[in-house]
Enzyme design. Structure first.
Site, PDB file in Angstrom:
ATOM      1  N   CYS A  10      13.783 -39.048 -17.764  1.00 32.72           N
ATOM      2  CA  CYS A  10      13.375 -38.167 -16.655  1.00 32.72           C
ATOM      3  C   CYS A  10      14.571 -37.298 -16.292  1.00 32.72           C
ATOM      4  O   CYS A  10      15.489 -37.136 -17.104  1.00 32.72           O
ATOM      5  CB  CYS A  10      12.830 -38.975 -15.481  1.00 32.72           C
ATOM      6  SG  CYS A  10      14.014 -40.126 -14.742  1.00 32.72           S
ATOM      7  N   ASN A  13      17.169 -40.217 -13.902  1.00 33.52           N
ATOM      8  CA  ASN A  13      17.266 -41.602 -14.388  1.00 33.52           C
ATOM      9  C   ASN A  13      17.502 -42.579 -13.234  1.00 33.52           C
ATOM     10  O   ASN A  13      18.167 -43.609 -13.392  1.00 33.52           O
ATOM     11  CB  ASN A  13      18.335 -41.756 -15.474  1.00 33.52           C
ATOM     12  CG  ASN A  13      18.308 -43.076 -16.242  1.00 33.52           C
ATOM     13  OD1 ASN A  13      19.323 -43.576 -16.684  1.00 33.52           O
ATOM     14  ND2 ASN A  13      17.132 -43.655 -16.407  1.00 33.52           N
ATOM     15  N   CYS A  15      14.572 -42.748 -10.743  1.00 28.33           N
ATOM     16  CA  CYS A  15      13.223 -43.021 -10.207  1.00 28.33           C
ATOM     17  C   CYS A  15      12.224 -43.328 -11.331  1.00 28.33           C
ATOM     18  O   CYS A  15      11.862 -44.486 -11.549  1.00 28.33           O
ATOM     19  CB  CYS A  15      12.717 -41.845  -9.371  1.00 28.33           C
ATOM     20  SG  CYS A  15      13.681 -41.518  -7.873  1.00 28.33           S
ATOM     21  N   ARG A  16      11.781 -42.313 -12.056  1.00 28.83           N
ATOM     22  CA  ARG A  16      10.659 -42.499 -12.995  1.00 28.83           C
ATOM     23  C   ARG A  16      11.044 -43.251 -14.265  1.00 28.83           C
ATOM     24  O   ARG A  16      10.362 -44.214 -14.639  1.00 28.83           O
ATOM     25  CB  ARG A  16      10.045 -41.141 -13.338  1.00 28.83           C
ATOM     26  CG  ARG A  16       9.389 -40.480 -12.150  1.00 28.83           C
ATOM     27  CD  ARG A  16       9.108 -39.017 -12.427  1.00 28.83           C
ATOM     28  NE  ARG A  16      10.348 -38.261 -12.559  1.00 28.83           N
ATOM     29  CZ  ARG A  16      10.435 -36.985 -12.913  1.00 28.83           C
ATOM     30  NH1 ARG A  16       9.327 -36.315 -13.193  1.00 28.83           N
ATOM     31  NH2 ARG A  16      11.609 -36.389 -12.994  1.00 28.83           N
ATOM     32  N   SER A  17      12.110 -42.811 -14.938  1.00 29.38           N
ATOM     33  CA  SER A  17      12.404 -43.471 -16.221  1.00 29.38           C
ATOM     34  C   SER A  17      12.909 -44.905 -16.062  1.00 29.38           C
ATOM     35  O   SER A  17      12.547 -45.757 -16.894  1.00 29.38           O
ATOM     36  CB  SER A  17      13.327 -42.628 -17.109  1.00 29.38           C
ATOM     37  OG  SER A  17      14.581 -42.409 -16.519  1.00 29.38           O
ATOM     38  N   ASP A 127       7.524 -35.994 -10.071  1.00 29.94           N
ATOM     39  CA  ASP A 127       8.835 -36.383  -9.545  1.00 29.94           C
ATOM     40  C   ASP A 127       8.676 -36.839  -8.091  1.00 29.94           C
ATOM     41  O   ASP A 127       8.273 -36.049  -7.237  1.00 29.94           O
ATOM     42  CB  ASP A 127       9.761 -35.165  -9.628  1.00 29.94           C
ATOM     43  CG  ASP A 127      11.188 -35.482  -9.231  1.00 29.94           C
ATOM     44  OD1 ASP A 127      11.429 -36.550  -8.627  1.00 29.94           O
ATOM     45  OD2 ASP A 127      12.066 -34.655  -9.533  1.00 29.94           O
TER      46      ASP A 127
END
Ligand code: 4NP
Length: 159
Positions: A10, A13, A15-17, A127
């Site tokens: 993401c 690195n 939150c999402r990934s 995001d």
């Protein structure tokens, strides 16, 4: 099964990934496949290198039984194309940033992560960094679905 190396990417690195990293690791561990499926995550920006995941992402994941606390941020680099069979972007900006670094010789799979998801409402993982708290539960819903589809895909194509 052939050894399979998966990198979730993401922007930050944090939150999402890392959410995808921690959840996919839990699924892989549950299926006793951790000796053949190796997982990492990275950000296209270098803004959060060495940082733990965002506290909101950690709390949301913990509420569903996933522990992200040991993960640390790192930046995506072109050398990742030498090491990973699957490089999976959370959104189209992440994908474009990586395509700009992609060697013509790369024979692995670079795509949007949600290409492996069953649901059709979202192509990208939104995001959640600047948004409302429920953004983190949307991330979890999408990531859980995508991770289930990805594991099924790997089981079918790399056995
Ligand atoms: P991520 O979210 O890409 O899912 O880790 C973000 C984290 C940090 C920032 C933006 C997005 N930031 O601007 O620092």
């Amino acid at each position: 099964m052939q050894e399979t190396r998966v990198l979730f990417v993401c922007l930050g690195n944090i939150c999402r990934s890392p959410t995808a990293h921690g959840i996919f690791q839990a699924y892989v561990d549950r299926e006793n496949l951790s000796h053949v499926i190796r997982i990492e995550s990275a950000g296209t920006s270098g803004w959060h290198v060495g940082d733990p995941p965002d506290s909101r992402a950690m709390a949301a994941a913990k509420s569903r039984g996933f522990d992200l606390s040991r993960l640390r941020g790192r930046g995506f680099t072109a050398s990742d194309f030498l090491a990973f069979d699957y490089i999976l972007a959370m959104d189209n900006d992440n994908l474009s940033a990586m395509q700009a670094l992609q060697p013509s010789t790369y024979t692995g799979h670079l795509s949007l992560f949600l290409d492996f998801s069953q649901q059709t409402a979202y192509r990208e993982v939104p995001d959640p960094y600047y948004g409302a708290a429920d953004g983190f539960s949307t991330v979890l819903d999408l990531v859980e679905d995508g991770c289930a589809g990805l594991l099924e895909h790997i089981r079918q194509t790399r056995s």
